[in-house]
Structures are given as C-alpha cells and as structure tokens.
Write a protein that holds these residues in place. Sequence first.
Motif, PDB file in Angstrom:
ATOM      1  N   UNK A 147      25.985   6.745  24.997  1.00  0.00           N
ATOM      2  CA  UNK A 147      26.630   8.027  24.697  1.00  0.00           C
ATOM      3  C   UNK A 147      26.941   8.803  25.964  1.00  0.00           C
ATOM      4  N   UNK A 148      26.075   8.663  26.971  1.00  0.00           N
ATOM      5  CA  UNK A 148      26.253   9.445  28.200  1.00  0.00           C
ATOM      6  C   UNK A 148      27.305   8.864  29.130  1.00  0.00           C
ATOM      7  N   UNK A 149      27.746   7.635  28.866  1.00  0.00           N
ATOM      8  CA  UNK A 149      28.671   6.991  29.804  1.00  0.00           C
ATOM      9  C   UNK A 149      29.971   6.503  29.164  1.00  0.00           C
ATOM     10  N   UNK A 150      30.020   6.369  27.848  1.00  0.00           N
ATOM     11  CA  UNK A 150      31.182   5.789  27.184  1.00  0.00           C
ATOM     12  C   UNK A 150      31.987   6.880  26.493  1.00  0.00           C
ATOM     13  N   UNK A 151      33.239   7.053  26.933  1.00  0.00           N
ATOM     14  CA  UNK A 151      34.090   8.123  26.414  1.00  0.00           C
ATOM     15  C   UNK A 151      34.470   7.910  24.947  1.00  0.00           C
ATOM     16  N   UNK A 152      34.314   6.675  24.448  1.00  0.00           N
ATOM     17  CA  UNK A 152      34.728   6.401  23.067  1.00  0.00           C
ATOM     18  C   UNK A 152      33.955   7.221  22.053  1.00  0.00           C
ATOM     19  N   UNK A 153      32.781   7.698  22.406  1.00  0.00           N
ATOM     20  CA  UNK A 153      31.937   8.386  21.443  1.00  0.00           C
ATOM     21  C   UNK A 153      31.911   9.898  21.659  1.00  0.00           C
ATOM     22  N   UNK A 154      32.825  10.376  22.506  1.00  0.00           N
ATOM     23  CA  UNK A 154      32.923  11.816  22.772  1.00  0.00           C
ATOM     24  C   UNK A 154      34.253  12.330  22.264  1.00  0.00           C
ATOM     25  N   UNK A 155      34.295  13.623  22.002  1.00  0.00           N
ATOM     26  CA  UNK A 155      35.546  14.238  21.604  1.00  0.00           C
ATOM     27  C   UNK A 155      36.525  14.214  22.772  1.00  0.00           C
ATOM     28  N   UNK A 156      37.786  14.256  22.441  1.00  0.00           N
ATOM     29  CA  UNK A 156      38.811  14.207  23.483  1.00  0.00           C
ATOM     30  C   UNK A 156      38.645  15.398  24.422  1.00  0.00           C
ATOM     31  N   UNK A 157      38.590  15.112  25.682  1.00  0.00           N
ATOM     32  CA  UNK A 157      38.460  16.157  26.690  1.00  0.00           C
ATOM     33  C   UNK A 157      37.029  16.567  26.988  1.00  0.00           C
ATOM     34  N   UNK A 158      36.080  16.076  26.203  1.00  0.00           N
ATOM     35  CA  UNK A 158      34.664  16.439  26.424  1.00  0.00           C
ATOM     36  C   UNK A 158      34.019  15.471  27.399  1.00  0.00           C
ATOM     37  N   UNK A 159      33.062  15.966  28.179  1.00  0.00           N
ATOM     38  CA  UNK A 159      32.325  15.107  29.100  1.00  0.00           C
ATOM     39  C   UNK A 159      31.305  14.277  28.330  1.00  0.00           C
ATOM     40  N   UNK A 160      31.176  13.009  28.727  1.00  0.00           N
ATOM     41  CA  UNK A 160      30.207  12.147  28.048  1.00  0.00           C
ATOM     42  C   UNK A 160      28.787  12.646  28.271  1.00  0.00           C
ATOM     43  N   UNK A 161      28.528  13.200  29.455  1.00  0.00           N
ATOM     44  CA  UNK A 161      27.175  13.705  29.724  1.00  0.00           C
ATOM     45  C   UNK A 161      26.841  14.868  28.800  1.00  0.00           C
ATOM     46  N   UNK A 162      27.859  15.672  28.454  1.00  0.00           N
ATOM     47  CA  UNK A 162      27.626  16.775  27.519  1.00  0.00           C
ATOM     48  C   UNK A 162      27.306  16.240  26.128  1.00  0.00           C
TER      49      UNK A 162
END
Length: 1388
Positions: free
Chosen positions: A543-558
């Motif tokens: 979750x902290x490194x893969x953008x596929x599981x984050x909202x568009x424009x959101x940081x993966x670390x967030x």
Amino acid sequence: MAALLRLARLLKCSPSGLLQISGTKRTGPPLRLLFSGPLGARGTGVCSRHISPVSGNASSRVWPYTAGCVRNYAVATEQKDEPGVTMRSNQAQQFDWALAKLDSSVRRTGRITETQLTRIFQDTCKKGYPSGNQALLLLRSCGSLLSEVPLEQRTELAHRVWEKLQELGAVYDVSHYNALLKVYLQNEFKFTPTDFLAKMEAANVQPNRVTYQRLIAAYCQNGDIEGASTILGFMKSKDLPITEAVFNSLVTGHAQAGDIESAKNILTVMKGAGIEPGPDTYVALLNAYAEKGDLDNLKKTIEAAESAECSLMDRDLMPVIFTLAKAGHQEHIPHMVERLRHERGYVPDAMNLCLSLITQGLEDTAFYILKNFPNLQSDGFNNEANLGNFFLRHCVNIDMSLEKICSFCKELQESNLHAAPTSFTLSVALETQKTGVVELLNGMQDLKIEPDGETLSHYVFPAFANIEEARHILKEAGISLASEDFFASKVRSLAVYNLAELHTLLSDPSCPATDLSVFRGSLIFGFKKSSDVESMVKITELLSKDQRFSKEGAKTSDTSSFFLYSFIDNMSEGEVHANKDKLRKYFNQLKDQNITVTLNIYRGIRNLLESYQAQELLKDVVALVDHDGVGSDAHRGHGAEGRVYALEKKLAKRKAENQPLGNMLKQTIQSLVAEENLVRALELKQEHEDEMMTPAYASLIGLCCRHNNVEEALNLKREMTRKDSSVKLDGGKYIALVQTLAKNDRMEEAVDILKEMKEKEVVLNDKHTTLFFHMLFSLATKGGAPAVQRLQDSMFTLGLAKPNSNLLSPLVTAYIESEDLSGALEAAIDCQKRYNHMPPIHRIIVALVEKGDTDLLQKAMDFVSQERGEMAMLYDLFFAFLQTGRYREARKIIETPGLRARAARMQWYAEKCINSNQIEPLEQMVDMTDKLFECDRDEMYSYLLRQYEATNEWKKAEGLWTKMQEENVIPRERTLLMLAKILKNNGQEVPFDVPETWYQEEAPPAEVKRAAPKPKVEEGTSSQGPSFQSPIIALCKKDKAQEALKMCKEANDNGLAFNAITYDHLIRALLAEGSFNDAMAVKDIATSRLPTFQMSSAANDLYIITNSMKGQANDALERVRSLLQAGQMPSQLAITRLVQALGNSGNVSGIQEVQALINGHSKVVNLSSMIFVNNTVMAHIKSGDVDSAIETLEAIYTNPDTQSQSMAFVFRKILEDNNEKALDKLSAMAERLANHFACYRPASDLFVQLLDADKVEDAKFMLARINALAEQTDALVSYMSQKSQSPGQLGKIKTLQSLIPDFADKDVVNTYLMKCHVTDKDFSSAKALYEEWQKSGGEIDKLSLKRLAMMYRESGETVPFEEPPESFKFYADKLRERRAKSQKKAET
C-alpha cells in the motif's frame, strides 16, 4: 412449470398411488421412496396450523411469526416509470408511518384492523406508483392478521389489492405469489392450484420450493391427496427437499379425506424418514380429531406429544379449541381450556381466538374463553376493572343483535368483570357511527345512563364538528446497490480470511488498480483477526509503494499511513490490550521495511493508544515517524527529534548562562518520554538531578513502567519522595506502577502503592477504573488468580474502585486459565455474595459443559437462577450448549414453554459468533428460534447474512431467501440490500427488486422559476402577432402554465405558430412547475414549427433542475455534457441540483464526472469544491457505504489546508433522513478529528445542526465531550447570523446562549438579537434590548441603531436618538470590515 401443469391436468383421469403408506387403506409404494436420501432435522415452513381448514382462522397461530415483523415488510420493486420526486418523497413518508402503526398494533394486540389496512391501501392508490414493499405489506396483511374480518371479505380485499396495485404498475415476483397462496390458505379460499400455476407461468414467474409446499397444503386442505401427490412427485424430480411442513399438510389431507388412520400413520412415516414430528405435526393431528369430536384420541395425542418431549404450548392448543367450536363440539372445549397454562403471551393469543370465534358466529364459545382469562385485562392490559373491552367492541362492529350484546354486558357487570360495559358499548357505537348520535343519546337516556365527559368529548362533539383527520405521510427508504465486480468481492474475501494469498494477488503486476476504499474495511477486519504478521507487513508495504491502491493524485505513503491509523482506530481498547505482542511485532517489522507514517497520523495514533491506556506501544509507533519534510522545530510536535534537539540546545545554553533549568529540563524529558527514549531521558535526569521537578519524575516513572524497568521506577519514586514527601503521582502513573510490580511478583510493594494512593487521596475517575481492569486482566491471562484476588480485595477494601461485573471478571478468567473450574465458580458465587455483582459467567458454563461436570453445572445453574431468574439461566445454558455443539440439548432449552425472546442476549451471542467466525452455532441458533415468542426473525436472518457476506457464501445466502418465505418473514430493506449485494457480487440474479429512493429538494419549483434568468433567444417567424402571443406569456407569468399549454395546443392544431420567445416562456413555466412531459411536448411543437429553435440557457437550466428533482439524474447529466460541448455553462443552481441528485442516488462516479467536466471548461462557475465533496459523501451514505464517506471526509480534514471547509450539509441531510447509523459514525469521526487532530470544523457543524434540529440534549452532550466547541467563535457567530435572517429563530439563538453564554462578545450577540427582533417585527422586544444594551455600557453599532430607528418610524413613534444618516448597506459593510480587522488582530 409446464411439465407440472401437464402432470396436474392428467390427474382427473389418472389417480396416483404415489402417497401409499404402509398400514393404511391405500396400496402402493411407501412414501419414503419419494426421498433421495435421509432428511435433516425438522425444517421450517408452512405448518399445519396455518393450512388446516380451521386453523386458518385462529389468528393466534401466526403471532410467533408476525409479532414485531410487520415493520419488516421491505421487499421492494424498482418501477420502470418513476413518479415525481415530491410524490415519491411523500409516499415514502406515508409508508413508514403505516409500517410503524401496523407494527405497534401487532406487537400490542397480535392483529391489525380492517380500518388500518384499508386506509393504507387507499392512500397507496391515491399516491400511485406502488412499490413491491407496499404490495407485499398489503397482501400479507389480508390473512389471519385480520382476525376481526370474515374469511370471504379478507380474500376479496386481497384480490382487490392485487388487481389495483398491478393496475398501478406494481411488479410481482414469486414472493408476492407465495404471499397470495398463504392468504388463500389462511382464509380457506377454494381455488384450483393448476390455474394458479398457469397464472404464474403466464406472468413468467417461476415457482420455488415454498410455492410447491403451499400448493400441497391447498390440495390437502380440500382432502385431495391425488393432487398433493402430483406436486410431491414433481418436487422429487427436482430434488427439492420434503420438509416437515409437507408431512403436516398430509396429516390434514388424509383427515379431510376421511382417512384418519392414514393421518395418524404419517407420524410413523416421518420418523422412518429421519424427521421427528414437531408441535406443528401434533397440532395437525389434534385438529383432525377435533373435527370428529374424538376426545379420547385428543387426550392420547396430547399425551403422546408430551412423552415424545414435544411440548405443546397454549398457542398450539388454541387452534384445536377453534376447531372444536366450529365443528359443533362445544362440550369438549372446557377440557381443552383446562389444559391451557396461561403462559406469557397468552392474553393477546386468547383475545384473537375470541375475535375469530365471534367473526365465525361462535360468540358464546368466545365469551366462555373470555370469562376464563387468568387476570382481568382490558385491551391495554392495564385496567383490572374492565375485562372484555375488545370483545364488546367487536360485537358492535359486526352488528350483533342488541339483545345478545346486552346479555353479555349484564353478565360482565354482575360478575364484577367490567365496571360499566353498557356505557362502554354505547361509546363504541358512537365512535364507529353504527347509528346516529342523537339516537344513541336517546337510548342512553332510556337506560338511565348519563354520558360522561369522555364520551361527550371523544365521540359526541367530534361527530358534529366534521374535523377531517390529519393524513400521515409515508416515507419509503431504499438504496440501490451499485453492483461490485467479482474481483473486488474476491479481494474483500481474501482480506478477511487469507492475507498471504491476498498479498500474492495484489502484488501480481496484472492485478487491476483497486482503490483501497473498496476493501479497506475487510482488510482491517482481517488484520484484527489474523496472526500472520508477515503478510500484514507485506500488504502494508504494498500500500505504501504501489499507486494502484491509492486515489488518483494521492501519495502512496499517505494511503498506508491513514490505513494504519484506521486499523488502530477500529480496534477496541480490549482488542489492543489482547494483541499488544502482535502489534509490537507488526510495528517493528514495518520499521525494518522502512515504512513510515506522517507526523500528523502519528499524533492521531498516539492519542488513540493513550486513550486505550496502551502507552507502552508508543515507542514502537514513534519509530515509524517520517522526519523528512517536516517543517521547523516549532511544527515538529511531540516525539520529533528536531524538537528534542532544539530543547537540548536551549537547555545547554541556559546551563552555560547559569539560568534555572527546571521548566526547560521538564519539557526536554517529556519530549524524550514521548519519543520513548528511556536511555537518554535517564541520562539527562542523572546530569541535572538537582533541577528535576515532579512532572519530570512522573513522566520518567511512567516510561520505566512501560519498559518494565521496575527497579528504576521505584528508585525514581523514592528520589521524588525524598525531595517532597507530600508530592503524589497522578492515578494513571500509580496504577502503571502497581501493574509493573505485580507482573514482577512483588505483590507486597504493589499493595503498599495502593495504600499510598488511599493515604494521599489520589483523585480517581472512570478512566482509572478502566486502567484497574486492564491491570487485573493482564495478570489473569497468565493464570495468576491469587495475585488478582489480592489486588482486587485491596482495591475494594481501600475504596479505590467500586465493585462491578467488569472489574470482577479477571478473577474468573484467572481460574479458567488455570483450568480450575470449581475455583472459578466459587469465585463468581463469592463475588455475588460479597459485592452483589456477578462476573460474566458464560465461559464457566461453557467449560463445565465441555468437561461434562454435571454436578458443578447444576450448581452453577441453581446459582444463576437464584440470582438472575430462571429465564436468564435458560439463556446461559442455551448459549453454552450452542457453543459446545450440543444442539439437541440447546433445542430443548429454547423450546421451554413460556420462554420469550430476549433480543439483547441473542444479539450478544450472534455478534460473538460473527466476530469469531463461528458459522454453525449461529445457524443453529437462527433455526432453533423460529418459534420463539416475540423473536424478530428478520434480525436473526440478518446476522446470518452478515456472516455469509464475510465468507462470500452466496448459495447459503440464497437459501435464506427461500427460508424467509417459508416462515412468512418479511425482511427489512437492510436485510434485502445485504442479500442483493451478496448475490450480485457473485454474478447471481437477484430474485426481488431493489428500490431507489429520491429525496425532495428544499427549494420549491416556484423558487427555481424566480431564480431563472431571462432567456436569450432570437425571434423566429410567426403567423401570429403579439395580440395572440401575449396572453400565453401573461399566463406563464401568472403561474397558469396549464392554461397557456392548452392555448398553445389549440393554436398548433389550427396550424398556427408562435415566435421562439413564446415557446421558450411556456417551456420554462412548465418545467418550473414540474410538468416535464408537457414541456418536452411544447419543445417538439416548437421544433416542428421553427426548425432552428433551441431552448434558452434558462430553459436548459430548468431542464437540468427538473430532471434532477424528478430523480432522472442521468438525463440531466447528459444535457450538461451536451451544453458544455457546445460551449455553454449551466448555472450554478443547475449544477448544484444535479450534483445533489447524483448524491442522493448514490452515484459517486457521476459526481466525479460532473466535477471533471466543470473543471475542464474554459468558463468558470463559482462553485465551492465542498459541493462535490459533501454530495460524494452523501452518495456513499445513500449506498450504505458509510466507511467510504468517512474516508473521504477524513482525507479533507486531516489536511491542514482544507480543515476549515464546512460539512454542515451532510449533517443536515442525515438528521432529516433520521439515519442513526450514519449519524453515529460521522459523530464519532467528528469527535475523533477534534480530539486527535485538533480539527473542530466537523464537530462545530454537527453541533449547530443539532441545535437547528431542536436536539438540544444531544448538543449539550456533545459540548460536554468536546469542550473546545465553546471556543469555535466563527462557526457559532455564523450560525447566529444565519438564524437572524429568518423570522421566528430567536429561540435558537437564545438556546445557543444558554449552552455557551460567552461564546462571543456581548455587543456582537446583541447586534444579531436586534436583527432578530427586526425580522420578527417585535418592536417592544427591540426597545427592551436597546435599553438593556445602554445600561450595560456596551457599544451599540450604527447598523443596529439604523434598524431600530426604522421600527420607531413604522410604529409612529419619535426616534429617541440620532439616526445614523447613511444607508443600511454602508453600515453593514463597515461593521463587517471592523470585525474582520478585530479577528485578524486576535489571530496575530
């Protein structure tokens, strides 16, 4: 179905021997050959008490199924042609009111009245567009619930409901046909089952198992065994199970066919098939003997049931009494009445038996039963001097002869069973208007009865006043579920049950992008129950490194940071303490993988852990803080290395300058403590021991306890005491020290610390009681019963805590962990004797059942029964048997005569099963409680659906739908939505329709019309001059659009055309009043006459607004697309209404599309971004996904740049919708944001919305929990300003003042109070305020003086002060500017 019809049609010429039973008069193969294998335990379904010719009238037979379930009539149908939004909103409110009324009636009396049902039916027809909910409600109410209505009238009403609702557009599915079959059976209606099947086939509705069972019951009700055998053969060919309900029907069928011996032998066949005859079977056989008047066999059958441990309850025997009466065997009724035990629930059941008897003309038998009631009960069950009000009322309603009623009244009064039966009966006649009021008053005078005040006020006066009863409005609630794709379902399932496989799936490069919000709840649940820490770490890393599981424009670390916060936030205090080791290992491995959290998130987690009293985990969490990118030292906060470094520099500087170090040293040590840096903190203490202050010692002692450094903690305490013997620690530090000492087997020192707490009068509260519990529980899990006992005794003896069940439970746990069950039970008994509080005893009973220690178990049961009552004891034993898999024993317990449902106890056990993934005990509990008195069956089935949703067992969920129909349970909409979601997620067809609910916007059409700008259209050619066109425009301006439309159509029929402006005026007028179809008809006329005609911008805006308010958001969205492509920007109001409609339909993607279209257009529209955010939140809530709504809001309010945005709209809507679930969760979010992130806007918005909704107590409670609300001046003044603009709102400002007297400057408050008085035109109050303002010495602003001067002039009085000369606007701007400067100065 066609095959079954063909078989049935052959029945006339081809009798079947399929039902051959050994030992009967028939020949042929035995019935057991119908079975493909052994059957399970007794099932649920249609029972003989519902289908026999007599039992259909005994309305008491249905109460175990109907009590508390009328409100559950929530099967819904989504109509193809949706009505207007206003109509649907009103209809929904009316429907909710009807459900509440019927539910109340059934719970109180076990029946509903024809008047109630007819009123609901008429209102439904008037509103139009009936839903599946309403159809099912009305149909199922036409059976035995109408105990006061003759059978023929019930069926006629059912047919009228069926035909009328179908005519109005109701869509029927198999549940409606099954409901109609049930009504036929209960009403003994003669019909042809083959014709019924043919109608279903013509309607393209497939029958299910319930349909076939009820058709068999219909054949058997008429003694047609051949017909029943045809259906049985078809069920066999379809591998449908033959349940107990079918056998019960066969008992009735053989009896009706005159073959009583075969009916009796059915019980033997059942046992051979592996099914034990239940109460329903014996009742069917008893009814058969009752029809024959065979008292001897009645007695033998009852004795056989008792010897088979099948207890027959009062409600089982009442249909037998009804059958005896109807068959003319009244002489045997006293014998059956003597067998009644007057169990709980007897009175409503007996009342309905009486009513059914009266309806059938058997009033003498009914009166005999009435006189044998155990207590003198009125309809309300609370007036011991008035037995039989319900009886007399029904006699009047059915127009019983006056002589007969008078004889009943005379006997009731002579027997002292009713104080004034004649007066009551006359009152009923007045109320029901069975005769004229004057005639009845004359009759009362002849009988020398004076009408009392109640009769006059309630019945006489209203008859002449002609006051129409107010109509209540129904509200229909339904959310269409947007279907989830299979992949999302799979991810959620794996998240709960297999984290390792989930990581494999998500880490695959071919895995599609999936927003975490899709499976966040399931993942949190999986993390909580899993012990696979390695997989937890891997998934968090992903979750902290893969953008596929984050909202568009959101940081993966967030994304990973916020997930970590949510994970801890979703754990209870007990769960955190029980999983400390797992959490510590998890945090440490996250650190090893370089996974970090933001400083803001750390603060939130820190506050959570501190509130859970789990500070020992802080040192592991603080190691995850990402220090890169953090601002200046001033913004680093607690635990930040930069802050510690800066403090140490200042400390060194102060030491070099020989300045006092006390406060600076304390701050530095406390910062190190927050960072869990024990080594450095002790070093500083050692370096500056002379400068150490008490708070620094306290912080260090707490840190040593968390690190289990008991020696250092004691040394620090001794040093602190040497410096000042009077000093004392706070309660939390003392308790932490006691726990650390006890954990290291230093009990004497631990007890000494408790004594010191008493001596120094340490202040303790509920928070410290919780700490005591965790302290004892941590010792109990290691089996330290003596240590727990010693500390417990000391705490209570010293008065440090008051005994309660929670504090006593660790002692029992300690004995159980040590496998000393005798000690555990003795401890529980001793606690009850000593403290009058009983620890939770469930685990003891379960352990005793597992061990088989019957002597000790009997002792435990005797103890519980003595202290809590027999019913509590039975439930404890029931749950223990379920827990240990002893289901036969559990069934015997729950079928104990007189036992009734205890919803809270069953909910506790169901939640326990769900949380521990124990499916089988939960399934067994649901199955066993099907006949339990007052059991909410929908609630029970919803527990199973929750479990099946978590385990993704769609086949089991589908089976529940059939079982609900068998039980005649009507599910709540919540249950249906759960079931629909499970089926859709697995690609299965949903066998019912799911409703959509649209809400009515606040702004009426007239307001929309006034807001519309003037059109900009070019005039087209016209064959008519202004003289003919002007009346149409004039009519439109007078809100007479329909007259204008009629004129337009007449002109068009005569070949006349208008110019474009006229057509556009008419289109806008029709759209503004909601006549969408008429407006589009005018548009078609205009286009045919003027090929270049285009609607104006104002008309397009109204098109969007009208479609949005009608619930046609997709059409409105399509128009927005086309306008933007043509370079036109819809108005702000049109976009707002569209976004609100999309939000109310749960269409998140639609809102996102609108936002993208608006943002991508060259023209700028003045829209707040919160319009999209708030309505996205509402869309999630309407879809039942409150968690995603909270995630959306928390993303806004944990961002410092957007913390001031308002979400008042969301709170207002959920308060209007009375959505308690969403309100509870959003309230918790607001409180969490306030307490953990110092973000008070959501809490402020909720607070003022509670005030606005007159929920003052809730607002008061919120203020007590979040004291900082009183300091949110901007929000409170804004609310005051808003209220002062509308008349009649002064009270709300006064309420705010009473709750927070000093929330704003007195002059500011007076300004808005003056505005309120002006708005309310309350001159006297305005003058009084002016005088009070002057006396207080406050500065009266010129705007208030200007307003007051105007009121003086309007009242014709001389203005007593110099009126400010400038305009209102001038002074308003000045006042606004001055306050803005004042606020800016305060902030700096």
